[in-house]
Design a protein around this motif. Sequence first.
Motif, PDB file in Angstrom:
ATOM      1  N   ASP A 136      -5.856  -7.601   7.613  1.00 39.42           N
ATOM      2  CA  ASP A 136      -4.893  -6.807   8.049  1.00 39.42           C
ATOM      3  C   ASP A 136      -3.980  -7.263   9.249  1.00 39.42           C
ATOM      4  O   ASP A 136      -4.309  -7.062  10.467  1.00 39.42           O
ATOM      5  N   ASP A 188      -2.580  -0.742  -5.148  1.00 36.04           N
ATOM      6  CA  ASP A 188      -3.361  -0.489  -3.974  1.00 36.04           C
ATOM      7  C   ASP A 188      -4.000   0.985  -4.570  1.00 36.04           C
ATOM      8  O   ASP A 188      -3.836   1.572  -5.480  1.00 36.04           O
ATOM      9  N   ILE A 189      -5.041   1.441  -3.424  1.00 36.41           N
ATOM     10  CA  ILE A 189      -5.674   2.618  -3.702  1.00 36.41           C
ATOM     11  C   ILE A 189      -5.126   3.964  -4.386  1.00 36.41           C
ATOM     12  O   ILE A 189      -5.936   4.852  -4.841  1.00 36.41           O
ATOM     13  N   ASP A 203     -11.707  -4.872  -1.521  1.00 36.38           N
ATOM     14  CA  ASP A 203     -11.545  -4.837  -0.080  1.00 36.38           C
ATOM     15  C   ASP A 203     -12.734  -4.158   0.401  1.00 36.38           C
ATOM     16  O   ASP A 203     -13.414  -3.599  -0.104  1.00 36.38           O
ATOM     17  N   MET A 204     -12.374  -3.764   1.847  1.00 36.63           N
ATOM     18  CA  MET A 204     -13.337  -3.025   2.707  1.00 36.63           C
ATOM     19  C   MET A 204     -14.759  -3.471   2.307  1.00 36.63           C
ATOM     20  O   MET A 204     -15.532  -2.638   2.559  1.00 36.63           O
ATOM     21  N   ARG A 261     -11.801  -9.693   0.760  1.00 40.93           N
ATOM     22  CA  ARG A 261     -11.448  -9.744   2.027  1.00 40.93           C
ATOM     23  C   ARG A 261     -12.821 -10.325   3.001  1.00 40.93           C
ATOM     24  O   ARG A 261     -12.484 -10.998   3.785  1.00 40.93           O
ATOM     25  N   TRP A 282      -8.823  -6.654  -6.882  1.00 39.83           N
ATOM     26  CA  TRP A 282      -8.912  -7.211  -5.457  1.00 39.83           C
ATOM     27  C   TRP A 282      -9.714  -6.308  -4.693  1.00 39.83           C
ATOM     28  O   TRP A 282      -9.922  -5.058  -5.037  1.00 39.83           O
ATOM     29  N   TRP A 290      -7.852 -13.261   1.087  1.00 38.29           N
ATOM     30  CA  TRP A 290      -6.731 -13.186   2.099  1.00 38.29           C
ATOM     31  C   TRP A 290      -7.412 -12.968   3.353  1.00 38.29           C
ATOM     32  O   TRP A 290      -8.483 -12.596   3.450  1.00 38.29           O
ATOM     33  N   PHE A 295       0.756  -7.103   7.643  1.00 38.60           N
ATOM     34  CA  PHE A 295       0.507  -5.869   7.187  1.00 38.60           C
ATOM     35  C   PHE A 295       0.856  -4.604   7.854  1.00 38.60           C
ATOM     36  O   PHE A 295       1.642  -3.725   7.440  1.00 38.60           O
ATOM     37  N   HIS A 323       2.516  -8.769   1.360  1.00 38.16           N
ATOM     38  CA  HIS A 323       1.697  -7.383   1.372  1.00 38.16           C
ATOM     39  C   HIS A 323       2.120  -6.629   2.679  1.00 38.16           C
ATOM     40  O   HIS A 323       2.304  -7.348   3.432  1.00 38.16           O
ATOM     41  N   TRP A 334       0.877  -1.249   0.008  1.00 43.08           N
ATOM     42  CA  TRP A 334       0.047  -0.067  -0.097  1.00 43.08           C
ATOM     43  C   TRP A 334       0.719   1.261  -0.078  1.00 43.08           C
ATOM     44  O   TRP A 334       1.433   1.604   0.998  1.00 43.08           O
ATOM     45  N   TRP A 378     -11.886   5.584   2.474  1.00 42.10           N
ATOM     46  CA  TRP A 378     -10.824   6.305   1.949  1.00 42.10           C
ATOM     47  C   TRP A 378     -11.104   7.339   1.086  1.00 42.10           C
ATOM     48  O   TRP A 378     -10.551   8.670   1.167  1.00 42.10           O
ATOM     49  N   ILE A 411      -6.820  -2.690  -7.066  1.00 43.31           N
ATOM     50  CA  ILE A 411      -7.907  -2.604  -6.003  1.00 43.31           C
ATOM     51  C   ILE A 411      -9.296  -2.064  -6.435  1.00 43.31           C
ATOM     52  O   ILE A 411      -9.192  -1.104  -7.159  1.00 43.31           O
TER      53      ILE A 411
END
Length: 801
Positions: A485, A296-297, A407-408, A469, A405, A482, A518, A543, A268, A370, A333
């Motif tokens: 965190d 990543d973001i 996430d969140m 996630r 990917w 995965w 992480f 990661h 990240w 984010w 992501i």
Amino acid sequence: MIINTELEQKGNLFPSNIIAFKKDVDTLYFSTDNDVVLQLTVLRDSVLRFRYTTTGTFDKDFSYAITKYASTGYNQLTIEEDEINYIITTSKLICHIAKEDLKVSLYDAKDNELINQDEAGFHWEESYEFGGNIVKMSKASHDGESYYGLGDKPNHLNMKGKRYQNWVTDSYAYGKDTDPIYKAIPFYTGLHNKKAYGIFFDNTFRSYFDFSHERRNVTSFWADGGEMNYYFIYGPQMQDVIESYTDLTGKPHQLPPLWALGYHQCKWSYYPESKVKEITSTFRKLRIPCDAIYLDIDYMDGFRCFTWNKEYFPDPKRMVKELADDGFKTVAIIDPGIKIDKDYSVFREALEKDYFCKRADGPYMKGKVWPGECYFPDFTNPEVREWWSGLFQELIEDIGIKGVWNDMNEPAVMEVPNKTFPDDVRHNYEGNYCSHRKAHNVYGMQMARATYQGLKKYAYPKRPFVITRAAYSGTQRYTSTWTGDNVATWEHLWIANVQAQRMAMSGFSFAGSDIGGFAEQPQGELFTRWIQLGVFHPFCRVHSSGDHGDQEPWAFDEDVTDIVRKFIELRYQLLPYLYTAFWHHVDQGRPILKSLVLYDQEDVHTHYRTDEFIFGESILVCPILEQNARGRRMYIPRGNWYNYWTNEKVKGGKELWVDADIESMPIFIKEGAIIPKYPIQQYVDELDIDEVFLDVYFKQGKQVSTLFDDAEDGYDYTKGRYSLRTFKLSGKENALIIQQHKEGKYTTKYKTFNLKIYGLPFEVKEIQLDNEVIAISRLIVDEYSNIIIDKDFSELHIIGK
Ligand code: GLC
């Protein structure tokens, strides 16, 4: 005049006696005097579904977990009754339903032994606040009984004595005792008297499992709403239980592309483009194999999904192409939160189409992630999923991104105490409108599903690759995962090992941890030990959060780089072996990792082991989990094994000290196994492989191994264009025979097998290949005295003096 404002507390309510029984083909209905109905469906001889209502009628039957491809059909179904019970018999199970109180007892049809029995059985409490019931089930638990499964719980593999909760939760820097975390997989396997059975409680509300924690001889599960709806799956082999559960909730819809089994590098974040290139070229320069690089973001414009930060990435298509030319697949992501911004087309479109989740009284569900304040698509609406899939067209088809990917997707919301949506948020739930209480645990699954559908469409004819996630049971059909965190500590190395095994016993094999941790930064030693474990996880990715320094294989000292390279190379050598294990998983639901209890449940020593596991069918692995260790004690399961490094043979069924300084880790190969290996490549398909190595580990006796090949991507294998080779090894005092059986229409690119035989107990007198004697002098033998033979041999016969 209302005088009593106190709520009537009825407490637990129980079914009364059965007053009616009805049979409808494979489904039986038992109705009680107080309006409880038990609907019992016989799906297979070993799979029964128990569903209860307390109002005399059932709601519409719908599940996100159960796949339409699940096998059904049974050999036998008879129903009898005596004074006390209704007795339902299949070829595998006998089920008693007590006339007095609807309690269930299950017996093995072969020997009549009791497998599982209701204690309080089904009961419920009315929920004044939300309506409906808190639904509960209590089963008898025995002193020697063990429990396994439940997805990603970061705790001891055997759950006996513990209580857990299922509520998908963003859990930054979770620890051993954090519960719940990212996944909700309400499925466990119980093991008692050497017999294994599974219970899948298909209820998406917040649910709880108590394994003899509150009361020593009781195991219970319950949920805050919905139905008591569970599947009872009989083994008696644990592997059969897991395969049946995976059949019910779905195997991955296709094999992953082979490159996805390579090594992945993530952080990240890697940006701008020059940084990404610096990373990828260093892999090539240092000759450390790597197949995937992650964005990543920060690749996005202000964290807006489906946009690019043009300052960092002025020409993503060119960059992705250049990376691809160097063997790197780019994975990007995508989060669920859509920034509230009228100038952002994704936001505008979703708003216009009314695709965002709303609160009970109408306002949008607004939450910070984010990008700042966001709205969130309702992925439980099929139309929203369709729209979401379409958003991937540019990323995949035009720019050439190879994986996504997610996430969140718990969904995570920042700066609020419950870390997610409030309970009142409304969801479509395939037209079965409901609150977030019911939809929460499947939100991330449905997001990953929509993403998967997009990739499947736009990556065609290549296979999709998705990583998520959050997950609920069944998510394994669409995506890899995965463990979220984690932290760069030795304890987390232990957790990563347990989680990968536990996920595999929960039907979700394609899983791995953030290698190295992480949060925070590992020392070189911890990173090395984590890589050694991580190359044996189905999903293998480094990661890190990036705030604490670098975590590439060269970020430590040179020794670390060398050892890390050696282990990643080992993974690349084992790709055909791992791909074959994936094929068994996708085809038969076989777990790719097998905890020792899953490997040998009859040996009670395995019931409380956590560290050792079997990778695929024949490789026993045990990570080093302590600092400064030069080896460790470990349990070797029954049978004979070869130490991978020394080829020394050891007899299992006991604990052993195994040397493993920092350059090594305990790896053993089961005797009789034939392990296929590729030459080392820097990425999948770098080389035209014309020869596959077969490491043959002699055994006195018989052993079967398999090797699956296909085009390594695409769907041709589903039309018969695959190659499945079965090797039957049979070793005697002075002979070794390997027979090969071939199946499938795919012609492998490789032409020959390069055989290395370990542990041959005799000197070779003669070799016969397909019944022809080959003079030893005529044999093609390379400098390591390996035997090179045509890949299509039928029988190799090695005769001793
Ligand atoms: C979450 C993810 C992590 C990712 C970060 C930024 O914390 O779990 O993997 O790097 O968000 O996108």
